[in-house]
Design a protein around this motif. Structure first.
Motif, PDB file in Angstrom:
ATOM      1  N   ASP A 122      12.532   4.606   1.039  1.00  0.00           N
ATOM      2  CA  ASP A 122      12.997   3.262   0.721  1.00  0.00           C
ATOM      3  C   ASP A 122      13.937   3.298  -0.483  1.00  0.00           C
ATOM      4  OD1 ASP A 122      13.307   0.549   0.401  1.00  0.00           O
ATOM      5  OD2 ASP A 122      11.248   0.167  -0.223  1.00  0.00           O
ATOM      6  N   ALA A 123      15.135   2.771  -0.308  1.00  0.00           N
ATOM      7  CA  ALA A 123      16.124   2.780  -1.385  1.00  0.00           C
ATOM      8  C   ALA A 123      15.731   1.850  -2.529  1.00  0.00           C
ATOM      9  CB  ALA A 123      17.491   2.381  -0.837  1.00  0.00           C
ATOM     10  N   LEU A 124      14.849   0.863  -2.275  1.00  0.00           N
ATOM     11  CA  LEU A 124      14.477  -0.112  -3.295  1.00  0.00           C
ATOM     12  C   LEU A 124      13.128   0.179  -3.948  1.00  0.00           C
ATOM     13  CD1 LEU A 124      15.654  -3.427  -1.592  1.00  0.00           C
ATOM     14  CD2 LEU A 124      16.866  -2.008  -3.266  1.00  0.00           C
ATOM     15  N   ARG A 125      12.475   1.241  -3.533  1.00  0.00           N
ATOM     16  CA  ARG A 125      11.208   1.589  -4.171  1.00  0.00           C
ATOM     17  C   ARG A 125      11.481   2.078  -5.588  1.00  0.00           C
ATOM     18  NH1 ARG A 125       6.398   5.253  -1.568  1.00  0.00           N
ATOM     19  NH2 ARG A 125       5.539   6.138  -3.467  1.00  0.00           N
ATOM     20  N   PRO A 126      10.771   1.570  -6.603  1.00  0.00           N
ATOM     21  CA  PRO A 126      10.998   2.018  -7.978  1.00  0.00           C
ATOM     22  C   PRO A 126      10.882   3.537  -8.090  1.00  0.00           C
ATOM     23  CG  PRO A 126       9.581   0.098  -7.969  1.00  0.00           C
ATOM     24  CD  PRO A 126       9.735   0.512  -6.531  1.00  0.00           C
ATOM     25  N   ALA A 127      11.859   4.145  -8.756  1.00  0.00           N
ATOM     26  CA  ALA A 127      11.927   5.607  -8.811  1.00  0.00           C
ATOM     27  C   ALA A 127      10.720   6.221  -9.499  1.00  0.00           C
ATOM     28  CB  ALA A 127      13.208   6.029  -9.518  1.00  0.00           C
ATOM     29  N   ASP A 128      10.114   5.470 -10.437  1.00  0.00           N
ATOM     30  CA  ASP A 128       8.970   6.028 -11.178  1.00  0.00           C
ATOM     31  C   ASP A 128       7.657   5.845 -10.442  1.00  0.00           C
ATOM     32  OD1 ASP A 128       8.942   3.261 -11.466  1.00  0.00           O
ATOM     33  OD2 ASP A 128       8.016   3.349 -13.453  1.00  0.00           O
ATOM     34  N   LEU A 129       7.691   5.201  -9.283  1.00  0.00           N
ATOM     35  CA  LEU A 129       6.455   4.933  -8.552  1.00  0.00           C
ATOM     36  C   LEU A 129       6.144   6.106  -7.637  1.00  0.00           C
ATOM     37  CD1 LEU A 129       4.382   2.657  -8.389  1.00  0.00           C
ATOM     38  CD2 LEU A 129       5.602   1.782  -6.401  1.00  0.00           C
ATOM     39  N   ASN A 130       5.376   7.052  -8.160  1.00  0.00           N
ATOM     40  CA  ASN A 130       5.035   8.256  -7.412  1.00  0.00           C
ATOM     41  C   ASN A 130       3.685   8.768  -7.903  1.00  0.00           C
ATOM     42  OD1 ASN A 130       5.489  10.146  -9.720  1.00  0.00           O
ATOM     43  ND2 ASN A 130       7.593   9.385  -9.531  1.00  0.00           N
TER      44      ASN A 130
ATOM     45  N   PHE B  91       0.854  -1.183   0.000  1.00  0.00           N
ATOM     46  CA  PHE B  91       0.000   0.000   0.000  1.00  0.00           C
ATOM     47  C   PHE B  91       0.893   1.237   0.000  1.00  0.00           C
ATOM     48  CE2 PHE B  91      -2.622   3.198   2.365  1.00  0.00           C
ATOM     49  CZ  PHE B  91      -3.589   3.362   1.379  1.00  0.00           C
ATOM     50  N   VAL B  92       0.909   1.926  -1.152  1.00  0.00           N
ATOM     51  CA  VAL B  92       1.769   3.107  -1.265  1.00  0.00           C
ATOM     52  C   VAL B  92       1.065   4.371  -0.784  1.00  0.00           C
ATOM     53  CG1 VAL B  92       3.130   2.137  -3.151  1.00  0.00           C
ATOM     54  CG2 VAL B  92       1.099   3.518  -3.683  1.00  0.00           C
ATOM     55  N   GLY B  93      -0.250   4.287  -0.561  1.00  0.00           N
ATOM     56  CA  GLY B  93      -0.984   5.443  -0.057  1.00  0.00           C
ATOM     57  C   GLY B  93      -2.042   5.971  -1.000  1.00  0.00           C
TER      58      GLY B  93
ATOM     59  N   ALA C 186       2.794  11.050  -9.657  1.00  0.00           N
ATOM     60  CA  ALA C 186       2.747  11.517 -11.034  1.00  0.00           C
ATOM     61  C   ALA C 186       2.266  10.435 -12.002  1.00  0.00           C
ATOM     62  CB  ALA C 186       4.132  12.018 -11.460  1.00  0.00           C
ATOM     63  N   LEU C 187       2.295   9.173 -11.557  1.00  0.00           N
ATOM     64  CA  LEU C 187       1.790   8.099 -12.405  1.00  0.00           C
ATOM     65  C   LEU C 187       0.284   8.224 -12.631  1.00  0.00           C
ATOM     66  CD1 LEU C 187       3.661   4.858 -11.257  1.00  0.00           C
ATOM     67  CD2 LEU C 187       3.742   5.909 -13.498  1.00  0.00           C
ATOM     68  N   GLY C 188      -0.383   8.926 -11.724  1.00  0.00           N
ATOM     69  CA  GLY C 188      -1.793   9.201 -11.944  1.00  0.00           C
ATOM     70  C   GLY C 188      -2.757   8.161 -11.425  1.00  0.00           C
ATOM     71  N   PHE C 189      -2.421   7.509 -10.335  1.00  0.00           N
ATOM     72  CA  PHE C 189      -3.406   6.603  -9.728  1.00  0.00           C
ATOM     73  C   PHE C 189      -3.466   6.833  -8.236  1.00  0.00           C
ATOM     74  CE2 PHE C 189       0.465   4.109  -9.215  1.00  0.00           C
ATOM     75  CZ  PHE C 189       0.319   3.494  -7.984  1.00  0.00           C
TER      76      PHE C 189
ATOM     77  N   TRP D 114       1.197  10.337  -0.249  1.00  0.00           N
ATOM     78  CA  TRP D 114       0.846  10.113  -1.658  1.00  0.00           C
ATOM     79  C   TRP D 114      -0.179  11.129  -2.154  1.00  0.00           C
ATOM     80  CZ3 TRP D 114       2.775   6.547  -5.171  1.00  0.00           C
ATOM     81  CH2 TRP D 114       2.080   6.430  -6.371  1.00  0.00           C
ATOM     82  N   GLU D 115      -1.254  11.302  -1.394  1.00  0.00           N
ATOM     83  CA  GLU D 115      -2.372  12.136  -1.850  1.00  0.00           C
ATOM     84  C   GLU D 115      -2.204  13.608  -1.488  1.00  0.00           C
ATOM     85  OE1 GLU D 115      -4.634  10.954  -3.700  1.00  0.00           O
ATOM     86  OE2 GLU D 115      -5.077   8.866  -3.213  1.00  0.00           O
ATOM     87  N   GLY D 116      -1.461  13.877  -0.408  1.00  0.00           N
ATOM     88  CA  GLY D 116      -1.369  15.247   0.077  1.00  0.00           C
ATOM     89  C   GLY D 116      -2.547  15.639   0.951  1.00  0.00           C
ATOM     90  N   HIS D 117      -3.496  14.726   1.127  1.00  0.00           N
ATOM     91  CA  HIS D 117      -4.670  14.945   1.990  1.00  0.00           C
ATOM     92  C   HIS D 117      -5.172  13.575   2.399  1.00  0.00           C
ATOM     93  CE1 HIS D 117      -7.445  13.553  -1.145  1.00  0.00           C
ATOM     94  NE2 HIS D 117      -6.700  14.248  -2.004  1.00  0.00           N
ATOM     95  N   ARG D 118      -6.182  13.557   3.264  1.00  0.00           N
ATOM     96  CA  ARG D 118      -6.751  12.271   3.682  1.00  0.00           C
ATOM     97  C   ARG D 118      -8.268  12.332   3.582  1.00  0.00           C
ATOM     98  NH1 ARG D 118     -10.203  12.900   8.210  1.00  0.00           N
ATOM     99  NH2 ARG D 118      -9.453  14.580   9.540  1.00  0.00           N
ATOM    100  N   ASP D 119      -8.763  12.956   2.526  1.00  0.00           N
ATOM    101  CA  ASP D 119     -10.206  13.164   2.365  1.00  0.00           C
ATOM    102  C   ASP D 119     -11.002  11.862   2.319  1.00  0.00           C
ATOM    103  OD1 ASP D 119      -9.568  15.808   2.275  1.00  0.00           O
ATOM    104  OD2 ASP D 119      -9.916  16.076   0.125  1.00  0.00           O
TER     105      ASP D 119
END
Length: 726
Positions: free
Chosen positions: A713-721, A536-538, A723-726, A573-578
């Protein structure tokens, strides 16, 4: 007196050994009679390509034409979750649904016996590889005392014995139709108010609202699982009698798997079976506790499309990141019992909180207190009787052997000895189609503790001396690589009633030395865990009410800080917890009715395009169900670096071993970025302590450096943020 009792126990255990042997055989008899002796040839079916993340991947159109006709077996091959897992033990008989359907005569799977008087006889008529159960209808009723009982349409109970429920202006008999069968080899149920006089597709009292029931537990796969209809009806009776329909599957019970792709594939198909019969619901509410709570967090994040809102009870954010501190527990227990220099320091359980983070209490009943002095004697160490317990023991006892040791696995009696010897029995192996195998053929593992400075926070705060800190980190070690692990040494003199665990805390599988070797997680396993939606990335696109009882005083594993772990990830991840609210209640009150009403109001607002209803906020309840406090600041506290809110003051939370090592509260650091000791000192990791005299010893313990407490986390994929849009 303790030693007299202990010696007497051993003598009795030896004298009753023969009796224990027969008790053990009796306990395992159903498994031996149904034991899997032969496996089918493997079939290469790929898992869905989940890159860059499962949430962004379109699921394939179903190849099965639903609904499943009555009397026929549903699809056994998952749509996109990869190959069918073998070995696989059928449990339809143990679930009270009869034997599975014969699907081969080559000896693959469990034997199916000739029926005699409705019970299995002694003659084998075939085998079931895929545990199919022909779809069927059965009926149940609630009596006037509220007990759910089987309903035989051929011999109906007296009318006055059947409870009634009011739907609108009508009084309706509380009789339930349950459809049962198998989808993806797991048992499914569809339940709603209906009478035997109504056709399968008739649902006159359905209120167009659906519940997907998830279930918890700790499981490592290889079993079909079971969800008994009476238990399901009793659990959701209040909602069913108000007109809800309820669907569920044993594939959505984490006692049987934590593979969230397999669970999602199954849940989507179970819901498709429902909608093919009754049409689309106005909305679907998910509900489930523990593993059933985390499954909702993950399915919502992964865009599974199974439900529209979640009631996540006793939830963790996910399974795999809980192993980080969960598997620390037995490292610490081994240290206290067998390696600590000042053993009496840690026999005061109140002191253990500083290292473990989770609650511990002197004087609390220990689950297996006599095992510790026994094992200490076996190690040539002066024995000591535990004078308390901890969440690590009371809540996580034995889980390192269950989920992490490939040579253990309590489900092994379900399979023949040759299959047992060939198999690996762990959480990692259950998800091997995702995590992959290493060069030695073992499932890759995402657990590691390289660079973790256990007890760093209590060191800085003065609860731990530098000498204690150095000794702890020098000797705590790590879990051995899977190919070097051995089965636990457990003697069963009284069958399963009195297991004598002679390798307590899995200590024989923990690295030794001075310093004891640490271990890094497998980077391939970590990347795949992230991308396949096991972490769960958030991302929090659906309404969630995170609801739990306050169980810290009971040292229950469903600790309050798990809610804040999920909240911290959502905020990052979201910047809020709505879309998340946290409710906590005294253990004597369960606000499920309030949660359903609140979720209904939230989803109705969402249908109208409106935000979360005013007043639907974080809150806490007392033992009478009175709201103690409600508001955005209710749960402020150490986790978000603020003064405790009103609910945090009433129900204080604890942390875990990785937080106590200086890690972040969001708890998703598989491998920290390592920095040299000098850099850690310069950054103030050790507060005002003069580390200079100890620097050489620290470097010997941490030759590769220590965790950078400021990085992710040093092993988290760099593109997983985001900005991916989910």
């Amino acid at each position: 007196m303790r030693w007299f009792y202990y010696l007497l126990t051993l003598v009795l255990a030896i004298l009753l050994g023969v009796l224990g042997y027969f008790q053990y055989l009796r306990w395992t008899h159903p498994y031996h009679q149904m034991q899997v002796n032969r496996l089918p040839p493997p079939v290469d079916v790929p898992v869905i390509d989940y890159r860059p993340h499962l949430a962004l991947v379109t699921r394939p159109d179903d190849t099965y034409f639903f609904p499943i006709p009555l009397g026929e077996v549903g699809p056994s091959q998952p749509l996109y979750a990869g190959p069918r897992q073998y070995p696989f033990f059928c449990m339809t008989l143990l679930a009270g649904l009869g034997q599975p359907a014969v699907d081969n005569h080559q000896g693959y799977g469990v034997p199916v016996y000739e029926e005699r008087g409705g019970r299995p006889g002694s003659r084998i008529v075939g085998y079931s590889r895929d545990c199919g159960l022909p779809s069927r209808l059965s009926y149940y009723f609630a009596d006037i005392r509220g007990q759910v009982r089987r309903y035989d349409p051929g011999a109906p109970p007296p009318p006055e014995a059947v409870a009634q429920t009011r739907l609108g202006s009508d009084l309706v008999p509380e009789i339930y139709r349950v459809e049962s069968g198998t989808i993806n080899r797991y048992i499914y149920h569809i339940a709603m108010l209906a009478t035997p006089q109504q056709a399968r597709t008739e649902a006159p009292w359905w209120n167009r609202k659906l519940i997907y029931q998830f279930h918890g537990g700790s499981g490592i796969g290889f079993r079909q699982g079971r969800v008994k209809p009476i238990r399901l009806l009793s659990k959701r009776r209040e909602q069913l009698r108000s007109g809800y329909a309820v669907i569920t599957s044993s594939g959505n019970k984490t006692s049987y798997t934590y593979d969230m792709i397999r669970a999602e594939d199954t849940a989507r198909r179970v819901k498709r079976q429902f909608t093919s019969l009754y049409g689309q619901p106005r909305y679907t509410i998910g509900i489930g506790g523990s593993g059933g709570g985390l499954a909702q967090y993950l399915m919502a994040q992964n865009r599974a499309g199974v439900f529209d809102g979640a009631l996540a009870l006793y939830a963790y954010p996910d399974m795999v990141t809980q192993t980080l501190y969960g598997l620390d527990c037995d490292l610490l227990n081994t240290y206290y019992a067998f390696r600590a220099r000042r053993n009496h320091r840690w026999q005061d359980f109140d002191n253990r909180v500083s290292l473990e983070g989770m609650n511990a209490r002197a004087g609390f009943d220990h689950k297996a207190a006599f095992l510790e002095p026994l094992n200490q004697l076996l190690h040539g160490r002066w024995p000591s009787w535990p004078e308390g317990s901890s969440e690590c023991i009371n809540g996580w006892f034995g889980l390192s052997a269950l989920i992490h040791n490939p040579h253990q696995g309590y489900i092994r009696p379900m399979f023949s000895e040759p299959i047992q010897a060939r198999g690996h029995w762990s959480y990692w192996e259950d998800l091997v189609e995702i995590y992959g195998r290493d060069a030695r053929g073992y499932a890759r593992s995402a657990w590691g503790n390289m660079g973790v400075q256990y007890g760093l926070r209590p060191l800085v705060s003065g609860q731990l001396t530098m000498g204690e800190f150095l000794h702890l980190n020098r000797h705590i070690g790590s879990w051995r690589r899977p190919h070097r692990m051995e089965a636990e040494s457990i003697w069963l003199p009284l069958g399963n009633k009195l297991p004598l665990w002679l390798s307590l805390w899995g200590n024989h599988n923990i690295t030794e030395g001075a310093p004891a070797e640490r271990r890094q997680p497998d980077p391939i396993a970590v990347e795949r865990a992230y991308r396949s939606g096991q972490v769960f990335v958030g991302s929090n696109p659906l309404p969630v009410i995170d609801l739990r009882h306050y169980l810290e005083p009971e040292l229950d594993m469903h600790h309050l800080s798990a809610s804040f772990e999920a909240r911290a990830r959502i905020l990052a991840w979201e910047g809020h917890r709505d879309n998340q609210v946290i409710w906590v209640s005294h253990r004597d009150y369960t606000p499920i009715a309030e949660a359903f009403a609140a979720m209904e109001g939230w989803l109705e607002a969402k249908v109208r395009g409106e935000p979360r209803p005013a007043g639907l906020e974080d809150q806490c309840f007392d033992e009478q169900g009175k709201v103690i406090y409600r508001g955005e600041d209710a749960w402020d506290g150490e986790w978000n670096h603020r003064e405790p809110g009103a609910c945090s003051q009433r129900y204080p939370h604890f942390s875990n071993s990785r937080v106590q090592a200086g890690g972040p509260w969001l708890g998703s650091v598989f491998q920290c970025r390592l920095i040299p000791l000098e850099q850690a000192v310069a950054r103030g990791q050790y507060g005002s302590l003069d580390v200079g005299p100890y620097l050489a010893r620290l470097k010997a313990i941490f030759p590769g450096g220590v965790c950078d407490l400021t990085s992710a986390d040093a092993l988290r994929p760099a593109d997983l943020n985001p900005a991916l849009g989910f």
